[in-house]
Write a protein that holds these residues in place. Structure first.
Motif, PDB file in Angstrom:
ATOM      1  N   ALA A 226      -0.585   3.385  -0.363  1.00 45.38           N
ATOM      2  CA  ALA A 226      -1.510   2.278  -0.364  1.00 45.38           C
ATOM      3  C   ALA A 226      -1.019   1.019  -0.949  1.00 45.38           C
ATOM      4  O   ALA A 226      -1.185  -0.141  -0.605  1.00 45.38           O
ATOM      5  CB  ALA A 226      -2.972   2.683  -0.819  1.00 45.38           C
ATOM      6  N   ALA A 227      -0.284   1.165  -2.070  1.00 48.28           N
ATOM      7  CA  ALA A 227       0.214   0.010  -2.757  1.00 48.28           C
ATOM      8  C   ALA A 227       1.238  -0.824  -1.898  1.00 48.28           C
ATOM      9  O   ALA A 227       1.154  -2.217  -1.963  1.00 48.28           O
ATOM     10  CB  ALA A 227       0.659   0.449  -4.098  1.00 48.28           C
ATOM     11  N   LEU A 228       2.036   0.146  -1.338  1.00 49.77           N
ATOM     12  CA  LEU A 228       3.139  -0.737  -0.687  1.00 49.77           C
ATOM     13  C   LEU A 228       2.550  -1.527   0.600  1.00 49.77           C
ATOM     14  O   LEU A 228       3.209  -2.357   1.084  1.00 49.77           O
ATOM     15  CB  LEU A 228       4.106   0.328  -0.090  1.00 49.77           C
ATOM     16  N   ALA A 229       1.363  -0.892   1.311  1.00 54.54           N
ATOM     17  CA  ALA A 229       0.953  -1.223   2.661  1.00 54.54           C
ATOM     18  C   ALA A 229       0.340  -2.791   2.155  1.00 54.54           C
ATOM     19  O   ALA A 229       0.510  -3.644   3.310  1.00 54.54           O
ATOM     20  CB  ALA A 229      -0.096  -0.371   2.935  1.00 54.54           C
ATOM     21  N   ILE A 230      -0.364  -2.940   0.985  1.00 55.44           N
ATOM     22  CA  ILE A 230      -0.815  -4.341   0.513  1.00 55.44           C
ATOM     23  C   ILE A 230       0.172  -5.018  -0.114  1.00 55.44           C
ATOM     24  O   ILE A 230       0.270  -6.220   0.164  1.00 55.44           O
ATOM     25  CB  ILE A 230      -2.136  -4.102   0.083  1.00 55.44           C
ATOM     26  N   GLY A 231       0.995  -4.437  -1.107  1.00 58.59           N
ATOM     27  CA  GLY A 231       1.867  -5.236  -2.051  1.00 58.59           C
ATOM     28  C   GLY A 231       2.935  -5.845  -1.528  1.00 58.59           C
ATOM     29  O   GLY A 231       3.409  -6.823  -1.769  1.00 58.59           O
ATOM     30  N   LEU A 232       3.647  -4.895  -0.431  1.00 61.21           N
ATOM     31  CA  LEU A 232       4.762  -5.424  -0.118  1.00 61.21           C
ATOM     32  C   LEU A 232       4.755  -6.734   0.852  1.00 61.21           C
ATOM     33  O   LEU A 232       5.661  -7.430   0.804  1.00 61.21           O
ATOM     34  CB  LEU A 232       5.485  -4.279   0.721  1.00 61.21           C
TER      35      LEU A 232
END
Length: 659
Positions: free
Chosen positions: A37-43
């Motif tokens: 979830a962090a990668l989906a939004i943060g990247l």
């Protein structure tokens, strides 16, 4: 029968109501899910900041958001369908919203019509409910934002973000395609272990309820996977055999539970050991476990485990034999058939009418008060008023409470951030908490989701921290509209819905009783699953009712002892159908129909508010003695003075370890 009395009950009702609003559901989430979830939004946000394309990156991140909130777990194919539908709904909503933008009142009218049409489609099934919620949300956002990008590009970026989030979710499919199916079977063993630990204690009812739900979920998961397999699948056949091995173990445990036995801790340890081996795809050699059970003084469970051993280790039977004994999974109704045959009922019509009134009020208030970025008001109205996701009243209050925290986070970040690093880190950190919070509490979810949306939309419409504080006004206005326009004028309907849910559960149990004894073994699991699913729906309705105002919460509290009695009726039917007492002939169809008719009569009395039948219910045959006793307990509970005088208190007619 008179309706449950609304006379004053326990003085702790207000505290119980408050606790229901702040209750946190257990929500174990793996670190990988949080990282994803962090990668989906943060990247995308990090790439956009590096390339000085924050607006485009924000649209990609907004597109990835439905891939997080729309992931309900389970088999990868189901998750792909659910997340894919959600992502498609979001991208299509943003496109149509963009096309309708910039035309004043016509834009508002078009937005309302699209939201109402989507809400109608959302009543088809659970996947449609989630997908159309994202569609409605992004219609409102798309019709309100005016990015500097070309008109065709924002929907493409939103869709690309959704595909990126979906790809991250489905990476595990390549590594281990049947991991969810194996986890579902292992969970059935773990819940069986929990039932072993609870046998002979007051926790047995809840433990058995959880075991039934886990077994139903495991059967549905394995059978659906087998139906999708292109050819023979030895791994799925082995899982099906291991799942069937639960049956003799469950029957043995229930026999011990009915005898009031407290099982030694070794029994639960053995089941958890088997669950670990199933989940890790190791051969569950049970010889040592059988010896441990005999040493613990549990020869009944040892014999049942020995009987199940050939299924556990795959020695028998062949794949064809395994799946031949299981009823095939019900096929999914095609969308074109569903759309052609669907007819909205009165409940759906009332829901659309109430939502339309709320949206009209939201647009009117936003225009009259000249609220900045007024699209937040209808946006929050749509999210809060969605009935598929819990109590509307509770979500309105939880949304207000969560928004205070969310706005405080957003305002702090906007006030301190200078180069965008703080916003990036905050969005990524909060995104990692979304999968955890969405299952815990709606207020907590609101507190995490709101700053994510505000910071991402802030990249499209830059603003300062006072804009974040204005969101508090928007949330308060939206919650007030939902409560004053869409909820309180209809509250008596909410109360009568609880009565209908109780009568519907009784009718389903009557049909279950009338058919299960004549059904073939392959159909019994399906009948059992439907009966316990209806009871689960009733529990959910009552739990939601507890967080409503007193007019509804007192009614929900009144029905709790009836729900407990219905659960005992269901357990008695299942126990009798699966393991008739030795030496007793099976009941005839006429004898079963006699009891089923009595239960259906009780359901009709509840539905129409008629008096309860006065005659006691007797067993037409010794084989149905337990079933008749539980139905009579149900009738006596509804007809007796204790139910009218103190509807919130269950009548102690059975021992605590009854199952």
């Amino acid at each position: 029968m008179s309706r449950p009395s609304m006379t004053p009950g326990a003085r702790s009702s207000n505290m119980r109501w408050l606790m229901s609003l702040t209750h946190m559901e257990p929500s174990p989430v793996s670190p990988w899910v949080m990282l994803r979830a962090a990668l989906a939004i943060g990247l995308p946000s990090a790439v956009g900041m590096a390339l000085d394309q924050s607006a485009a990156a924000a649209l990609v991140a907004l597109g990835a958001l439905p891939a997080i909130t729309g992931d309900n777990g389970g088999p990868y194919r189901n998750r792909a369908l659910s997340i894919g539908s959600t992502v498609f709904g979001g991208a299509l909503g943003y496109l149509l919203g963009n096309l309708a933008a910039g035309h004043g009142l016509w834009t508002s009218a078009a937005m309302m019509l699209m939201v109402l049409a989507a809400s109608l489609v959302g009543t088809f099934n659970n996947i449609a409910a989630v997908a159309t919620l994202q569609f409605a949300t992004y219609v409102i956002v798309g019709s309100s934002l005016t990015p500097t990008l070309p008109a065709w590009l924002p929907p493409v970026l939103v869709g690309a973000g959704g595909l990126f989030g979906l790809t991250l979710t489905l990476t595990g499919w390549i590594v281990n395609p049947i991991a969810p199916e194996r986890a579902a079977v292992a969970q059935a063993y773990r819940k069986l272990a929990a039932m072993f630990a609870a046998t002979g204690t007051s926790r047995i009812m809840i433990a058995r309820r959880d075991m039934e739900a886990a077994m139903t979920s495991a059967y549905d998961t394995v059978l659906a996977a087998r139906g999708r397999a292109a050819g023979p699948s030895p791994r799925l056949a082995r899982l099906a055999a291991q799942l069937q091995a639960c049956t003799p173990l469950t029957n043995a445990a229930l026999e011990l539970a009915r005898a009031g036995r407290v099982l030694p801790a070794e029994c639960a340890r053995v089941m958890n050991h088997l669950a670990d081996r199933v989940e890790n795809d190791a051969e569950p050699d049970a010889r040592d476990d059988i010896a441990a059970l005999r040493q613990a003084g549990m020869p009944e469970l040892a014999d049942a485990l020995a009987q199940a051993q050939p299924l556990l280790d795959g020695a028998k039977p062949s794949e064809a034999d395994v799946f031949a004994t299981l009823k095939p999974a019900r096929p999914r109704t095609p969308w074109r058939v569903l759309a052609r045959t669907y007819r909205p009922g009165p409940t759906t019509v009332r829901y659309l009418l109430r939502l339309g009134l709320c949206l009209a009020a939201a647009e009117a208030v936003a225009l009259a008060a000249s609220l900045p970025r007024s699209y937040w008001v209808p946006l929050i109205v749509v999210v809060v008023f969605k009935p598929n996701f819990g109590s509307v009243f509770a979500r309105a209050l939880q949304s207000c409470a969560g928004s205070v925290v969310g706005v405080a986070i957003s305002a702090t970040v906007l006030a301190l951030d200078r180069g965008g690093i703080a916003s990036l880190l905050t969005v990524a950190a909060l995104a990692s908490l979304l999968p955890w919070s969405i299952r815990r509490n709606y207020g907590l979810f609101s507190a995490i989701l709101l700053p994510i949306l505000m910071l991402l939309i802030g990249a499209l419409q830059p603003g300062s921290w006072p804009i974040a504080l204005a969101r508090l006004v928007d949330v308060g206005v939206a919650a007030a509209i939902v409560l004053l326009v869409g909820y309180l004028p209809w509250i008596r309907i909410e109360r009568s819905n609880l009565d209908h849910a109780v009568s519907a559960a009784m009718s389903t149990l009557a049909a279950y009783l009338n058919t299960v004894f004549q059904a073939d073994p392959a159909s019994r699991h399906d009948l059992r699953a439907r009966a316990y699913a209806r009871l689960s729906d009733l529990r959910i309705a009552l739990q939601r009712g507890l967080s409503e105002p007193r007019l509804v919460s007192r009614r929900a509290l009144a029905w709790w002892p009836v729900e407990v009695a219905l659960e005992r009726v269901a357990n008695a039917i299942s126990d009798t159908a699966w393991s008739l007492p030795a030496g007793q002939p099976a009941p005839t169809a006429a004898q079963v129909a006699q009891l089923a008719g009595a239960l259906a009569g009780i359901a009709a009395a509840v539905e129409h508010g008629a008096p309860m039948p006065a005659d006691a219910i007797a067993a037409p045959t010794p084989a149905l003695r337990d079933v008749a006793a539980e139905i009579e307990t149900l009738r006596a509970t509804l007809a007796g003075p204790d139910f009218a005088a103190a509807p919130g208190r269950a009548t102690p007619t059975t021992t605590v370890n009854q199952v």
